[in-house]
Design a protein around this motif. Structure first.
Motif, mmCIF file in Angstrom:
data_model
loop_
_atom_site.group_PDB
_atom_site.id
_atom_site.type_symbol
_atom_site.label_atom_id
_atom_site.label_comp_id
_atom_site.label_asym_id
_atom_site.label_seq_id
_atom_site.Cartn_x
_atom_site.Cartn_y
_atom_site.Cartn_z
ATOM 1 N N LEU A 1 0.849 -1.193 0.000
ATOM 2 C CA LEU A 1 0.000 0.000 0.000
ATOM 3 C C LEU A 1 0.889 1.250 0.000
ATOM 4 O O LEU A 1 1.687 1.459 0.926
ATOM 5 C CB LEU A 1 -0.914 0.022 1.228
ATOM 6 N N PRO A 2 0.736 2.097 -1.027
ATOM 7 C CA PRO A 2 1.605 3.280 -1.135
ATOM 8 C C PRO A 2 1.121 4.437 -0.234
ATOM 9 O O PRO A 2 0.571 5.436 -0.710
ATOM 10 C CB PRO A 2 1.509 3.647 -2.617
ATOM 11 N N PHE A 3 1.337 4.273 1.075
ATOM 12 C CA PHE A 3 1.046 5.382 1.981
ATOM 13 C C PHE A 3 2.164 6.424 1.856
ATOM 14 O O PHE A 3 3.339 6.077 1.692
ATOM 15 C CB PHE A 3 0.981 4.896 3.439
ATOM 16 N N GLY A 4 1.773 7.666 1.948
ATOM 17 C CA GLY A 4 2.773 8.723 1.964
ATOM 18 C C GLY A 4 3.323 8.911 3.375
ATOM 19 O O GLY A 4 3.029 8.144 4.310
ATOM 20 N N SER A 5 4.130 9.912 3.527
ATOM 21 C CA SER A 5 4.763 10.181 4.827
ATOM 22 C C SER A 5 3.754 10.846 5.768
ATOM 23 O O SER A 5 3.114 11.857 5.425
ATOM 24 C CB SER A 5 5.975 11.104 4.642
ATOM 25 N N LEU A 6 3.616 10.253 6.936
ATOM 26 C CA LEU A 6 2.730 10.824 7.955
ATOM 27 C C LEU A 6 3.226 12.217 8.369
ATOM 28 O O LEU A 6 4.435 12.457 8.439
ATOM 29 C CB LEU A 6 2.687 9.911 9.176
ATOM 30 N N PHE A 7 2.299 13.109 8.639
ATOM 31 C CA PHE A 7 2.672 14.437 9.142
ATOM 32 C C PHE A 7 1.633 14.912 10.158
ATOM 33 O O PHE A 7 0.487 14.430 10.186
ATOM 34 C CB PHE A 7 2.814 15.448 7.997
ATOM 35 N N LEU A 8 2.055 15.840 10.988
ATOM 36 C CA LEU A 8 1.203 16.364 12.061
ATOM 37 C C LEU A 8 0.403 17.557 11.579
ATOM 38 O O LEU A 8 0.844 18.326 10.720
ATOM 39 C CB LEU A 8 2.045 16.772 13.268
ATOM 40 N N VAL B 1 -1.869 7.614 -1.490
ATOM 41 C CA VAL B 1 -1.385 8.023 -2.814
ATOM 42 C C VAL B 1 -2.128 7.221 -3.881
ATOM 43 O O VAL B 1 -2.008 5.986 -3.955
ATOM 44 C CB VAL B 1 0.130 7.812 -2.948
ATOM 45 N N LEU B 2 -2.891 7.942 -4.729
ATOM 46 C CA LEU B 2 -3.677 7.314 -5.795
ATOM 47 C C LEU B 2 -3.080 7.633 -7.169
ATOM 48 O O LEU B 2 -2.512 8.711 -7.374
ATOM 49 C CB LEU B 2 -5.130 7.803 -5.752
ATOM 50 N N ASP B 3 -3.293 6.719 -8.081
ATOM 51 C CA ASP B 3 -2.888 6.925 -9.468
ATOM 52 C C ASP B 3 -4.010 7.674 -10.171
ATOM 53 O O ASP B 3 -5.132 7.165 -10.300
ATOM 54 C CB ASP B 3 -2.634 5.572 -10.135
ATOM 55 N N GLU C 1 -5.231 13.589 -1.693
ATOM 56 C CA GLU C 1 -5.068 14.887 -2.343
ATOM 57 C C GLU C 1 -5.055 14.661 -3.854
ATOM 58 O O GLU C 1 -4.130 14.064 -4.401
ATOM 59 C CB GLU C 1 -3.775 15.555 -1.892
ATOM 60 N N MET C 2 -6.120 15.174 -4.505
ATOM 61 C CA MET C 2 -6.265 15.053 -5.955
ATOM 62 C C MET C 2 -6.976 16.305 -6.484
ATOM 63 O O MET C 2 -7.898 16.820 -5.843
ATOM 64 C CB MET C 2 -7.076 13.814 -6.353
ATOM 65 N N GLU C 3 -6.542 16.755 -7.636
ATOM 66 C CA GLU C 3 -7.203 17.870 -8.318
ATOM 67 C C GLU C 3 -7.394 19.080 -7.389
ATOM 68 O O GLU C 3 -8.468 19.694 -7.340
ATOM 69 C CB GLU C 3 -8.559 17.424 -8.888
ATOM 70 N N ASP C 4 -6.368 19.387 -6.641
ATOM 71 C CA ASP C 4 -6.384 20.528 -5.713
ATOM 72 C C ASP C 4 -7.425 20.387 -4.610
ATOM 73 O O ASP C 4 -7.820 21.388 -3.990
ATOM 74 C CB ASP C 4 -6.636 21.839 -6.468
ATOM 75 N N LYS C 5 -7.864 19.174 -4.367
ATOM 76 C CA LYS C 5 -8.801 18.913 -3.283
ATOM 77 C C LYS C 5 -8.086 18.115 -2.192
ATOM 78 O O LYS C 5 -7.214 17.278 -2.477
ATOM 79 C CB LYS C 5 -10.015 18.117 -3.764
ATOM 80 N N VAL C 6 -8.498 18.381 -0.953
ATOM 81 C CA VAL C 6 -7.997 17.617 0.195
ATOM 82 C C VAL C 6 -9.195 16.917 0.808
ATOM 83 O O VAL C 6 -10.107 17.560 1.354
ATOM 84 C CB VAL C 6 -7.319 18.538 1.234
ATOM 85 N N LEU C 7 -9.204 15.572 0.702
ATOM 86 C CA LEU C 7 -10.346 14.775 1.150
ATOM 87 C C LEU C 7 -9.937 13.871 2.304
ATOM 88 O O LEU C 7 -8.922 13.165 2.226
ATOM 89 C CB LEU C 7 -10.884 13.923 -0.004
ATOM 90 N N LEU C 8 -10.726 13.889 3.367
ATOM 91 C CA LEU C 8 -10.457 13.078 4.547
ATOM 92 C C LEU C 8 -11.393 11.880 4.589
ATOM 93 O O LEU C 8 -12.572 11.980 4.204
ATOM 94 C CB LEU C 8 -10.651 13.912 5.821
ATOM 95 N N ALA C 9 -10.867 10.759 5.100
ATOM 96 C CA ALA C 9 -11.702 9.569 5.305
ATOM 97 C C ALA C 9 -12.498 9.773 6.586
ATOM 98 O O ALA C 9 -12.269 9.119 7.613
ATOM 99 C CB ALA C 9 -10.838 8.322 5.377
ATOM 100 N N ALA C 10 -13.461 10.710 6.520
ATOM 101 C CA ALA C 10 -14.303 11.046 7.673
ATOM 102 C C ALA C 10 -15.739 11.155 7.189
ATOM 103 O O ALA C 10 -16.304 12.253 7.082
ATOM 104 C CB ALA C 10 -13.853 12.351 8.308
ATOM 105 N N PRO C 11 -16.345 10.021 6.881
ATOM 106 C CA PRO C 11 -17.698 10.046 6.335
ATOM 107 C C PRO C 11 -18.718 10.441 7.394
ATOM 108 O O PRO C 11 -18.474 10.280 8.593
ATOM 109 C CB PRO C 11 -17.918 8.605 5.873
#
Length: 463
Positions: free
Chosen positions: A180-187, A210-212, A317-327
């Motif tokens: 799974l291509p996780f990016g670097s965690l940040f605070l 990280v999505l293709d 992060e895609m198309e200048d959007k920041v989306l959280l897995a918070a449904p």
């Protein structure tokens, strides 16, 4: 006959002398009565009588044949002297220059002590000046410095602990899920960005997914079943050309959409069951517990100096959007929440840097008030930031001297938005930041803030 005449003449002369002396004394006593009064004249008369007797005995011939005459004369003299000594002295009229002399001097006898009933000494009156009424500006600055300042030790220790846990979690994911291509965690969060942390007790851990872009596309919220522009869906594309398995994230697909719920459930199982948190905690001098019952991904960290809650958010992060897995709560499990937090912080700091404004300080005060108030806690965070950003477009004076005016203006703006039940996002006017509030919550918030508009000090009191 001659002797008789001589005695007569002597006695007459003596009476004349006595009469002359008596006339003088009578005149003196008469005048003394006028000057000294009755009591003073009586005292003077006694003394004069004694002196007169002494003079009479001194001038009258003494019978030398009488042996008791001398003794009688001495006894009478003693009586007269005693009479003179017993006579009290008239008080001497006090002169102006005597007022500065001490009451007792070595050459004078002390005056008899007079007992005077004096009133008890009065308690000295201490004049207290009335407390100066503080202005709203002074109250806001005092509130900011006394209640919103995070202790320096905690402010430095909490991010340090969070970064150490972040590094441990990153290593675990790379070992456990190398595919799974996780990016670097940040605070992230108010503690690091400075927009409203009351204490060093909350930190966000952002886990990039990280999505293709060739295999995934974003679906706007208006085109989804929820019709909410704040929630997006991430769709798997070109399945006929790129079948399942081509993307490592295909394992989390539900109905051709990347499921935020499925990804959160997998990470939750890892946090709870797969990571040796006691060992990691011992290395960091703390105790770490994953929150099992919560649907969110949370860790509770207890240290000698700080207690910290860490929330983990997968983020796309895609198309200048920041989306959280918070449904949102409900049956729809494929939704991703659009987050404007990074843009909010960046815009507020940019505006403050441009005009040396106090927007950040105003937001810290407002966030502190709302977080601690039972009726206003849902306004903290993004809603307040967007109100300040809207107000910045119309009010240009954000200098620190105008903090009280802007603070009160934000309250007025909030009341207006609550009356409409709509707070448009500063970055997307289609999004209503009040859409998830209940009508009862809006009414309670509106009532509380409506009172505060006329008396803002109510919000600064202890809850």
């Amino acid at each position: 006959m001659g002797a008789t005449m001589a005695e007569f003449t002597g006695q007459r002369g003596k009476r004349q002398e006595d009469g002359g002396l008596g006339s003088v004394l009578d005149l003196l006593l008469a005048n003394a009565r006028l000057v000294l009064g009755v009591s003073g004249a009586a005292v003077l008369a006694i003394a004069t009588l004694a002196v007169k007797r002494l003079i009479d005995r001194a001038t009258s011939p003494r019978d030398e044949g009488d042996p008791k005459a001398e003794q009688k004369t001495l006894e009478e003299s003693w009586q007269d002297l005693a009479l003179i000594k017993a006579t009290p002295k008239l008080p001497k009229k006090q002169r102006r220059e005597d007022l500065s002399e001490p009451l007792l001097s070595p050459a004078r006898l002390p005056a008899p002590e007079l007992r005077v009933c004096s009133a008890p000494p009065e308690t000295p009156q201490v004049e207290f000046s009335p407390p100066r009424c503080l202005t709203l500006q002074e109250k806001l600055l005092s509130h900011y410095s006394s209640r919103l300042a995070v202790p320096e030790a905690q402010a430095s220790l909490a991010p340090q602990l969070a970064r150490s846990i972040c590094a441990q979690l990153q290593n675990f994911l790379q070992i456990k899920c190398p595919e799974l291509p996780f990016g670097s965690l940040f605070l992230s969060g108010p503690l690091l960005d400075g927009l409203g942390a009351l204490a060093a007790d909350h930190v966000h851990l952002m886990l990039p997914v990280v999505l293709d872009a060739a295999l995934w596309s974003l679906i706007p919220g208006e085109d989804t079943v929820v019709r909410n522009p704040q929630y997006w869906m991430i769709k798997r594309t070109d399945l006929e050309y790129f079948p399942r398995g081509r993307s490592p994230w295909d394992r989390f697909i539900v109905g051709r959409y990347l499921s935020s719920n499925a990804l959160n459930e997998t990470l939750h199982k890892m946090l709870v069951a797969s990571i040796n948190w006691p060992a990691i905690g011992s290395l960091l001098g703390s105790v770490i517990h994953p929150v099992v019952a919560s649907q969110e991904l949370k860790l509770e960290v207890k240290h000698d100096q700080v207690e910290l809650s860490i929330a983990l958010f997968p983020v796309v992060e895609m198309e200048d959007k920041v989306l959280l897995a918070a449904p949102p709560e409900g049956l729809v499990e494929n939704l991703w929440l659009e987050s404007f937090y990074r843009a909010e912080v960046s815009k507020v700091k940019e505006l403050d840097a441009g005009d040396a404004g106090a927007r950040q300080r105003c937001l810290r005060i407002l966030n502190g008030i709302c977080k601690s108030h039972p009726a206003l806690h849902k306004l903290s965070g993004s809603p307040l930031t967007h109100v300040v950003l809207h107000l910045s477009a119309t009010s240009s004076d954000w200098a620190e001297e105008s903090l009280a005016d802007r603070f009160q203006q934000v309250l007025e703006e909030l009341v207006g938005y609550l009356e409409k039940g709509v707070l448009p996002s500063y970055f997307n006017h289609k999004i209503n930041l009040f859409c998830e509030l209940l009508e009862e919550e809006i009414d309670e918030m509106g009532f509380t803030l409506y009172r505060a508009v006329s008396e803002p000090e109510l919000l600064l009191k202890e809850k």
